[in-house]
Design an enzyme around this catalytic site. Structure first.
Site, PDB file in Angstrom:
ATOM      1  N   HIS A   1       0.829  -1.200   0.000  1.00 40.92           N
ATOM      2  CA  HIS A   1       0.000   0.000   0.000  1.00 40.92           C
ATOM      3  C   HIS A   1       0.872   1.261   0.000  1.00 40.92           C
ATOM      4  O   HIS A   1       1.596   1.508   0.960  1.00 40.92           O
ATOM      5  CB  HIS A   1      -0.891  -0.035   1.251  1.00 40.92           C
ATOM      6  CG  HIS A   1      -1.864   1.069   1.371  1.00 40.92           C
ATOM      7  ND1 HIS A   1      -1.786   2.047   2.338  1.00 40.92           N
ATOM      8  CD2 HIS A   1      -2.958   1.363   0.627  1.00 40.92           C
ATOM      9  CE1 HIS A   1      -2.789   2.874   2.199  1.00 40.92           C
ATOM     10  NE2 HIS A   1      -3.519   2.485   1.175  1.00 40.92           N
TER      11      HIS A   1
ATOM     12  N   HIS B   1      -1.198  10.772  -2.732  1.00 43.63           N
ATOM     13  CA  HIS B   1      -2.507  10.514  -2.124  1.00 43.63           C
ATOM     14  C   HIS B   1      -3.306  11.787  -1.902  1.00 43.63           C
ATOM     15  O   HIS B   1      -4.481  11.885  -2.257  1.00 43.63           O
ATOM     16  CB  HIS B   1      -2.314   9.777  -0.794  1.00 43.63           C
ATOM     17  CG  HIS B   1      -3.593   9.491  -0.062  1.00 43.63           C
ATOM     18  ND1 HIS B   1      -4.181  10.397   0.795  1.00 43.63           N
ATOM     19  CD2 HIS B   1      -4.410   8.409  -0.085  1.00 43.63           C
ATOM     20  CE1 HIS B   1      -5.306   9.864   1.267  1.00 43.63           C
ATOM     21  NE2 HIS B   1      -5.462   8.671   0.755  1.00 43.63           N
TER      22      HIS B   1
HETATM   23  O1  G3P Z   1      -6.064   0.556  -1.359  1.00 45.55           O
HETATM   24  C1  G3P Z   1      -7.187   1.306  -1.092  1.00 45.55           C
HETATM   25  C2  G3P Z   1      -6.889   2.328  -0.072  1.00 45.55           C
HETATM   26  O2  G3P Z   1      -5.657   2.902  -0.390  1.00 45.55           O
HETATM   27  C3  G3P Z   1      -7.944   3.366   0.026  1.00 45.55           C
HETATM   28  O3  G3P Z   1      -7.672   4.350   0.981  1.00 45.55           O
HETATM   29  O4  G3P Z   1      -7.075   6.623   1.620  1.00 45.55           O
HETATM   30  O5  G3P Z   1      -5.316   4.878   1.563  1.00 45.55           O
HETATM   31  O6  G3P Z   1      -6.286   5.770  -0.551  1.00 45.55           O
HETATM   32  P1  G3P Z   1      -6.547   5.458   0.883  1.00 45.55           P
HETATM   33 CA    CA Z   2      -5.095   4.440  -2.068  1.00 42.76          CA
END
Ligand code: G3P
Ligand code: CA
Length: 255
Positions: free
Chosen positions: A13, A55
């Site tokens: 992630h 992000h």
């Molecule tokens: O992988 C999905 C997840 O990343 C969604 O939340 O806020 O980390 O983009 P966020």
């Molecule tokens: Ca994400």
């Protein structure tokens, strides 16, 4: 993205973001070295039309600068440091990340690309993402299992745009509501997987079977806690996104 009783695939992630600054080349290189099955990134468009892996709407939290990504050019972003006071790290473009993933010869890692909405440039984000995937010949895979790219969004319209323009590309409809993900939304937009948060999945484990009954895979985020990893494995979640891919891979391998 179908699978039969196997351990979940591990998706890094924002790269190995528990160890290296998120969305940096260093974070993705570490994730690949640690054996991640996939890597996740968020993408945003710069003022001059480049997709960058970031992000937030602004660069304030993750860089040495301030300001809205949508109002900055790629060159302006390149003047900033995203290394979080460690080794200097420039902004990473989607193109650079695709190249890294495709050039990683030791295993065919998947790239999970998340588009954020609402944003200033609206549908242009999905068309630019598709153009990048087409440029690298990965927008029309032979099957979802063999696809090197997956496009995801919390915005159903974004998933629908991808589905309509690139019907063979796997997609994930992300969400935090079990009613939404367990309802008709994923069918309506043609998503090939649903993406609940791990909190939602804890409260509604039936989402995995419900998705499978509709022929859909499940992608769960963000799964860092060993108990949650175990839950996902027991439920048959296809993909888990984690900030600690090396640790979670070892856990799943029984080491
Ligand atoms: O992988 C999905 C997840 O990343 C969604 O939340 O806020 O980390 O983009 P966020
Ligand atoms: Ca994400």
């Amino acid at each position: 993205m179908t699978q039969d009783n196997r351990a979940p695939f591990v998706v890094a992630h924002r790269g190995a973001s528990g160890t290296r600054p998120e969305h940096t080349l260093a974070a993705y290189e570490l994730a690949l070295q640690e054996g991640a099955d996939g890597v996740e990134c968020d993408v945003r468009l710069t003022r001059d039309g480049h997709l960058v892996c970031l992000h937030d709407r602004t660069v304030d939290r993750t860089s040495s600068g301030t300001g809205l990504v949508s109002e900055m050019s790629l060159d302006e972003l390149r003047d900033l440091d995203f290394g979080n006071n460690g080794a200097p790290s420039p902004v990473l473009t989607l193109r650079e990340l695709i190249t890294l993933v495709l050039d990683w010869r030791s295993r065919p890692t998947k790239l999970f690309i998340e588009t954020k909405h609402p944003v200033r440039y609206g549908a242009l984000v999905e068309s630019k993402v598709l153009a990048e995937l087409q440029r690298y010949g990965i927008a029309a895979p032979a099957s979802a299992d063999h696809s090197r790219a997956v496009v995801m969004s919390f915005a159903a319209t974004a998933v629908w745009r991808i589905r309509r323009a690139a019907p063979l590309l796997p997609t994930v409809l992300l969400g935090e509501s079990s009613r939404y993900l367990g309802g008709s939304a994923a069918t309506t937009v043609g998503a090939t997987a649903v993406g609940p948060s791990v909190k939602t999945l804890r409260e509604h484990p039936e989402l995995v079977d419900r998705a499978a009954a509709a022929g859909r895979a499940t992608y769960c985020w963000t799964v860092d806690d060993p108990e949650d990893v175990e839950l996902c494995a027991e439920l048959g979640v296809s993909w888990i996104a984690t900030n600690h891919p090396g640790r979670i891979k070892k856990l799943l391998d029984g080491n």
